[in-house]
Design an enzyme around this catalytic site. Structure first.
Site, PDB file in Angstrom:
ATOM      1  N   ASP A  95       0.863  -1.175   0.000  1.00  0.00           N
ATOM      2  CA  ASP A  95       0.000   0.000   0.000  1.00  0.00           C
ATOM      3  C   ASP A  95       0.907   1.235   0.000  1.00  0.00           C
ATOM      4  O   ASP A  95       2.112   1.123   0.296  1.00  0.00           O
ATOM      5  CB  ASP A  95      -0.895  -0.027   1.237  1.00  0.00           C
ATOM      6  N   ASP A 115      -0.150   5.326   0.765  1.00  0.00           N
ATOM      7  CA  ASP A 115      -0.399   6.316   1.810  1.00  0.00           C
ATOM      8  C   ASP A 115      -0.538   5.642   3.161  1.00  0.00           C
ATOM      9  O   ASP A 115      -1.369   4.752   3.345  1.00  0.00           O
ATOM     10  CB  ASP A 115      -1.671   7.120   1.506  1.00  0.00           C
ATOM     11  N   ASP A 136      -1.589  -0.310   6.010  1.00  0.00           N
ATOM     12  CA  ASP A 136      -1.814   0.318   7.314  1.00  0.00           C
ATOM     13  C   ASP A 136      -3.281   0.372   7.709  1.00  0.00           C
ATOM     14  O   ASP A 136      -3.602   0.855   8.793  1.00  0.00           O
ATOM     15  CB  ASP A 136      -1.262   1.749   7.296  1.00  0.00           C
TER      16      ASP A 136
END
Length: 332
Positions: free
Chosen positions: A14, A16, A212
């Site tokens: 991922d 951001d 995240d």
């Protein structure tokens, strides 16, 4: 000793909250990506952000010190366009709510992108754009109400930025859902198409998804049947992890991506019992005591193991060391 990377032939990162925060690099992320490459593992950057083209993502990565090629980038805009291309006839009209990058992806699969509702609209595709306004949603509303197939690139309610969490595509999707009484098909995380496409592009049989967010990255990995590692550099918190539903539970947990550079064994990062901490559960209350010099991240791995298998409603310290560790995770 076998390492986590020995178990996996590709890493799907991922962006951001995992590799960077907006235009700020996350410390150690660039080195971690380079280490994965050095170990001979394929790298893919998988993002729900449909606003940027792969070339723009590559440029952004370069600005935070991460080298990448456009062929290593998988976006939810690409996944949405691929989904449309699989089901619609060539040159079918698709009303686009989103950036020109999304328009380009729709055109690339042989479909005809438009911006206004008309009698020939076969589908609506919606991706994030900071320029989306009421008029754009109104055109999409008319098309969906008239029977057009609605595809959302993603349903992330928020979008991370240097200023904090901002409205994401999911917030705009919610507005259109309220206006039409219809739910879209979703191409990006937490649905499986985006991650499966990224894994297929890397020719990976055992990819590791790293992210995240539990509700997108980890849920997407579960949906796609891939193993996952959650890092605590973005949205996910210790409290969220302890309360995670079965479909949002990672296999591994690390403070950040530097865990990949240490060539840690899988058992070091796995959710499960870890030395240094003792946890007893009675009446829904978990009591934590230290057993030596325990790692605070190991405490969360251990707590998740107990919370996911037993009914845990609260966590409390049994000694001063545990109290400090729990306080560092806002669990007291």
């Amino acid at each position: 000793m076998a390492t986590l990377l020995d178990r996996h032939d590709a890493v799907l990162f991922d962006l951001d909250g995992t590799v960077y925060h907006g235009h700020r690099p996350i410390p150690g992320a660039a080195e971690a990506v380079a280490h994965v490459r050095d170990r001979g593992r394929a790298v893919r950057f998988v993002t729900n952000n449909a606003a940027k083209s792969p070339d723009a993502v590559v440029e952004h990565l370069a600005s935070v010190g991460v080298a990448a090629g456009a062929d290593e980038v998988s976006t939810s805009a690409q996944a949405a366009a691929a989904l449309l291309g699989q089901r619609l006839p060539t040159a079918a009209e698709v009303l686009v709510v989103g950036t020109e990058s999304l328009v380009a992806e729709v055109r690339a699969v042989g479909l005809h992108p438009v911006r206004e509702h008309g009698p020939g609209i076969a589908a609506v595709v919606q991706g994030h754009s900071p320029d989306t306004c009421w008029a754009d949603l109104a055109e999409a509303c008319l098309a969906v109400r008239a029977g057009a197939w609605w595809v959302a690139c993603n349903v992330d309610a928020t979008l991370p930025s240097e200023r904090g969490q901002l409205p994401g595509n999911g917030a705009m999707v919610a507005a259109l859902r309220a206006a039409t009484g219809t739910d879209p098909d979703v191409a990006g995380k937490p649905e499986a198409p985006l991650l499966r496409t990224a894994a297929d592009g890397a020719e990976a049989r055992s990819p590791l998804v790293v992210g995240d967010r539990l509700d997108t990255d980890i849920a997407g990995a579960v949906a796609a049947g891939h193993h996952s590692l959650v890092v605590l550099t973005g949205v996910a918190t210790a409290t969220q992890l302890l309360r995670a539903a079965p479909g949002e539970r990672p296999d591994y947990l690390a403070a950040d991506l530097t865990a990949l550079t240490r060539d840690a064994g899988p058992e070091e990062l796995e959710i499960g019992p870890h030395p240094g901490w003792r946890i007893t559960v009675a009446g829904g209350h978990a009591t934590v005591t230290s057993d030596g010099d325990g790692d605070p991240v190991d405490l969360i791995r251990h707590l998740c193991h107990r919370a996911w298998s037993e009914q845990v409603t609260s966590v409390r310290p049994g000694d001063a060391t545990a109290e400090r560790a729990l306080a560092s995770w806002d669990l007291t």
